[in-house]
Design a protein around this motif. Structure first.
Motif, mmCIF file in Angstrom:
data_model
loop_
_atom_site.group_PDB
_atom_site.id
_atom_site.type_symbol
_atom_site.label_atom_id
_atom_site.label_comp_id
_atom_site.label_asym_id
_atom_site.label_seq_id
_atom_site.Cartn_x
_atom_site.Cartn_y
_atom_site.Cartn_z
ATOM 1 N N LEU A 1 84.258 61.708 -63.573
ATOM 2 C CA LEU A 1 85.484 62.491 -63.418
ATOM 3 C C LEU A 1 86.192 62.705 -64.750
ATOM 4 N N LEU A 2 86.226 61.662 -65.577
ATOM 5 C CA LEU A 2 86.855 61.793 -66.885
ATOM 6 C C LEU A 2 86.094 62.773 -67.775
ATOM 7 N N ALA A 3 84.758 62.734 -67.711
ATOM 8 C CA ALA A 3 83.963 63.656 -68.512
ATOM 9 C C ALA A 3 84.204 65.106 -68.090
ATOM 10 N N VAL A 4 84.235 65.333 -66.768
ATOM 11 C CA VAL A 4 84.494 66.692 -66.271
ATOM 12 C C VAL A 4 85.889 67.151 -66.683
ATOM 13 N N LEU A 5 86.868 66.264 -66.548
ATOM 14 C CA LEU A 5 88.235 66.612 -66.927
ATOM 15 C C LEU A 5 88.343 66.892 -68.419
ATOM 16 N N ALA A 6 87.637 66.120 -69.226
ATOM 17 C CA ALA A 6 87.676 66.343 -70.677
ATOM 18 C C ALA A 6 87.061 67.688 -71.048
ATOM 19 N N LEU A 7 85.981 68.064 -70.362
ATOM 20 C CA LEU A 7 85.360 69.358 -70.646
ATOM 21 C C LEU A 7 86.260 70.506 -70.218
ATOM 22 N N VAL A 8 86.924 70.355 -69.078
ATOM 23 C CA VAL A 8 87.795 71.426 -68.586
ATOM 24 C C VAL A 8 89.022 71.595 -69.476
ATOM 25 N N LEU A 9 89.592 70.469 -69.887
ATOM 26 C CA LEU A 9 90.837 70.507 -70.661
ATOM 27 C C LEU A 9 90.611 70.225 -72.136
ATOM 28 N N ARG A 10 89.406 70.495 -72.628
ATOM 29 C CA ARG A 10 89.093 70.134 -74.015
ATOM 30 C C ARG A 10 90.040 70.812 -74.998
ATOM 31 N N GLY A 11 90.187 72.141 -74.902
ATOM 32 C CA GLY A 11 91.057 72.844 -75.837
ATOM 33 C C GLY A 11 92.505 72.429 -75.689
ATOM 34 N N THR A 12 92.960 72.309 -74.441
ATOM 35 C CA THR A 12 94.350 71.913 -74.210
ATOM 36 C C THR A 12 94.610 70.502 -74.713
ATOM 37 N N ALA A 13 93.668 69.601 -74.452
ATOM 38 C CA ALA A 13 93.844 68.217 -74.898
ATOM 39 C C ALA A 13 93.842 68.115 -76.420
ATOM 40 N N ASP A 14 92.952 68.872 -77.073
ATOM 41 C CA ASP A 14 92.916 68.851 -78.542
ATOM 42 C C ASP A 14 94.245 69.329 -79.125
ATOM 43 N N ASN A 15 94.753 70.428 -78.589
ATOM 44 C CA ASN A 15 96.015 70.963 -79.098
ATOM 45 C C ASN A 15 97.172 70.023 -78.801
ATOM 46 N N PHE A 16 97.139 69.384 -77.617
ATOM 47 C CA PHE A 16 98.205 68.452 -77.271
ATOM 48 C C PHE A 16 98.194 67.247 -78.209
ATOM 49 N N ALA A 17 96.995 66.692 -78.440
ATOM 50 C CA ALA A 17 96.895 65.538 -79.346
ATOM 51 C C ALA A 17 97.314 65.914 -80.763
ATOM 52 N N ALA A 18 96.895 67.099 -81.215
ATOM 53 C CA ALA A 18 97.298 67.551 -82.546
ATOM 54 C C ALA A 18 98.807 67.758 -82.617
ATOM 55 N N GLY A 19 99.397 68.250 -81.513
ATOM 56 C CA GLY A 19 100.852 68.414 -81.489
ATOM 57 C C GLY A 19 101.583 67.088 -81.600
ATOM 58 N N VAL A 20 101.022 66.055 -80.968
ATOM 59 C CA VAL A 20 101.625 64.716 -81.090
ATOM 60 C C VAL A 20 101.594 64.250 -82.547
ATOM 61 N N VAL A 21 100.461 64.468 -83.222
ATOM 62 C CA VAL A 21 100.346 64.061 -84.628
ATOM 63 C C VAL A 21 101.324 64.836 -85.499
ATOM 64 N N ILE A 22 101.423 66.148 -85.279
ATOM 65 C CA ILE A 22 102.309 66.977 -86.105
ATOM 66 C C ILE A 22 103.765 66.557 -85.929
ATOM 67 N N GLN A 23 104.168 66.288 -84.688
ATOM 68 C CA GLN A 23 105.572 65.983 -84.439
ATOM 69 C C GLN A 23 105.937 64.545 -84.764
ATOM 70 N N THR A 24 104.953 63.660 -84.856
ATOM 71 C CA THR A 24 105.249 62.283 -85.244
ATOM 72 C C THR A 24 105.165 62.090 -86.756
ATOM 73 N N ARG A 25 104.145 62.673 -87.399
ATOM 74 C CA ARG A 25 104.008 62.549 -88.855
ATOM 75 C C ARG A 25 104.862 63.566 -89.600
ATOM 76 N N GLN A 26 105.159 64.702 -88.964
ATOM 77 C CA GLN A 26 106.046 65.737 -89.491
ATOM 78 C C GLN A 26 105.637 66.246 -90.876
ATOM 79 N N PRO A 27 104.410 66.760 -91.013
ATOM 80 C CA PRO A 27 104.077 67.441 -92.273
ATOM 81 C C PRO A 27 104.844 68.744 -92.430
ATOM 82 N N ILE A 28 105.299 69.305 -91.321
ATOM 83 C CA ILE A 28 106.151 70.490 -91.332
ATOM 84 C C ILE A 28 107.298 70.261 -90.360
#
Length: 276
Positions: free
Chosen positions: A94-121
């Motif tokens: 189930l986790l593998a299927v969910l990761a494949l379905v939400l791969r792009g969304t999850a990548d962008n969400f995780a990157a958003g967490v990094v951007i807003q916590t480290r604040q390079p911009i």
């Protein structure tokens, strides 16, 4: 006739001992504690992110808590000898299927967490990302939104933002500008360089530090080319360039020296022009 169940006899007939039960109970208690802490931690972390709905934050925090709860319960059952391999296999699928379905969304969400916590911009910064230049208007869970100088709104996915170099023009406070001055070689070179620096220092939009500097780029009996460098506040690029051109032209005209002042300097040709 009464039948009594001897707990010791019960465990003596099974591979599960009293120690196993105690360990399982302790693991269950620890799982309950970690479940509460993980939900609170996820809620606090997501609360620092902008551009994400409260419903999405709540669902994400619950998902984190349930994942911790599932792992803890499965571990406690494993201590008691319960076979959990089928359950683990189903969860992994189930986790593998969910990761494949939400791969792009999850990548962008995780990157958003990094951007807003480290604040390079930050909001309001002038940046250049993936070939797009503009002011940071918003950073949300999906994309960085830029407002370009010509009024266009650009949405750059968070994953692409982190995978490309980020040029932040605002972080240093000042930026360097350049102007090219072409004039007849009627003045001594040292005198000409001094005049250009003096003209740039008198411009209101030019920063005091670092000081302007001029360099001789080419010289011929009847003409010379000088590169003038100056520093300006990051949000006054056009004002600084316009004022520097006006000030340099006025100084050279005052001293009777005709010149052409260009900013930014034109690119040099890759090959010399063909002889006529």
């Amino acid at each position: 006739m009464r039948s009594a169940i001897d707990l010791g006899n019960l465990f003596s007939q099974s591979s599960v001992t009293v120690g196993h039960v105690i360990v399982a109970l302790l693991m269950a208690a620890a799982t309950w504690l970690l479940w509460r802490l993980s939900r609170k931690g996820a809620t606090r972390l997501l609360g620092r992110l902008s551009g994400i709905s409260e419903q999405a934050k709540s669902v994400t925090a619950r998902a984190v808590g349930y994942a911790v709860l599932l792992v803890g319960i499965a571990s406690a059952l494993a201590v008691l000898g319960v076979t959990i391999q089928p359950l683990v296999a189903v969860c992994l699928i189930l986790l593998a299927v969910l990761a494949l379905v939400l791969r792009g969304t999850a990548d962008n969400f995780a990157a958003g967490v990094v951007i807003q916590t480290r604040q390079p911009i930050r909001i309001g910064d002038l940046v250049e990302v993936a070939g797009c230049r503009g002011f940071v208007k918003e950073v949300n869970g999906r994309a960085v939104i830029l407002l370009s100088p010509d009024g266009r709104t650009v949405h750059i996915p968070n994953g692409e933002t982190l995978s490309n170099p980020i040029v932040n023009f605002t972080a240093g406070g000042v930026l360097r500008g350049e102007a090219e001055v072409r004039t007849a070689r009627a003045f001594p070179t040292d005198r000409l360089l001094s005049l250009l620096c003096e003209a740039a220092r008198g411009v209101p939009a030019v920063a005091d530090r670092p000081e302007p500097e001029a360099f001789l780029r080419s010289a011929a009996p009847d003409r010379c080319t000088v590169l003038l460098r100056y520093w300006y506040r990051w949000d006054m690029e056009l004002e600084a360039g316009s004022q520097v051109v006006s000030a340099v032209a006025a100084v050279l005209e005052r001293d009777g020296l005709p010149a052409v002042v260009v900013t930014p300097p034109p690119r040099q040709p890759l090959t010399p022009p063909a002889a006529l």
